[in-house]
Design a protein around this motif. Sequence first.
Motif, PDB file in Angstrom:
ATOM      1  N   ARG A  44       0.785   4.171  -2.797  1.00 25.09           N
ATOM      2  CA  ARG A  44       0.531   5.553  -2.383  1.00 25.09           C
ATOM      3  C   ARG A  44       1.609   6.497  -2.922  1.00 25.09           C
TER       4      ARG A  44
ATOM      5  N   GLU B  53       0.896   7.069  -6.586  1.00 18.85           N
ATOM      6  CA  GLU B  53      -0.267   7.945  -6.755  1.00 18.85           C
ATOM      7  C   GLU B  53       0.083   9.391  -6.433  1.00 18.85           C
ATOM      8  N   GLU B  54       0.834   9.602  -5.356  1.00 26.21           N
ATOM      9  CA  GLU B  54       1.217  10.958  -4.966  1.00 26.21           C
ATOM     10  C   GLU B  54       2.133  11.610  -5.994  1.00 26.21           C
TER      11      GLU B  54
ATOM     12  N   THR C 259       0.813  -1.212   0.000  1.00 25.72           N
ATOM     13  CA  THR C 259       0.000   0.000   0.000  1.00 25.72           C
ATOM     14  C   THR C 259       0.851   1.269   0.000  1.00 25.72           C
ATOM     15  N   GLU C 260       1.975   1.234   0.687  1.00 23.91           N
ATOM     16  CA  GLU C 260       2.841   2.422   0.725  1.00 23.91           C
ATOM     17  C   GLU C 260       3.493   2.676  -0.631  1.00 23.91           C
TER      18      GLU C 260
END
Length: 79
Positions: free
Chosen positions: A27, A30-31, A23-24
């Motif tokens: 993320r 995505e960021e 998940t990190e």
Amino acid sequence: MRLVAEFTTEPFDVEGSPPAHVTEALRAAEEAGLECEFGPLGTQVSGEQQEVLSALQQVLQAAFAGGASQVTLQVRRDA
């Protein structure tokens, strides 16, 4: 030029919720503004060459900070 990168973080566990290293890493991608497709066996991201190459450093750092023991990565030109 557009690039597509696919990465899989390990340890690989298909039961339950995705672990933090998965998940990190997602993320971070995505960021960075990449187009992301999260799948059961890995994550695919795409974007302009410089965006992808720059973001991969953050993706790798996030995966290892989240507990990954290994990251498998493939990068190709977008057809």
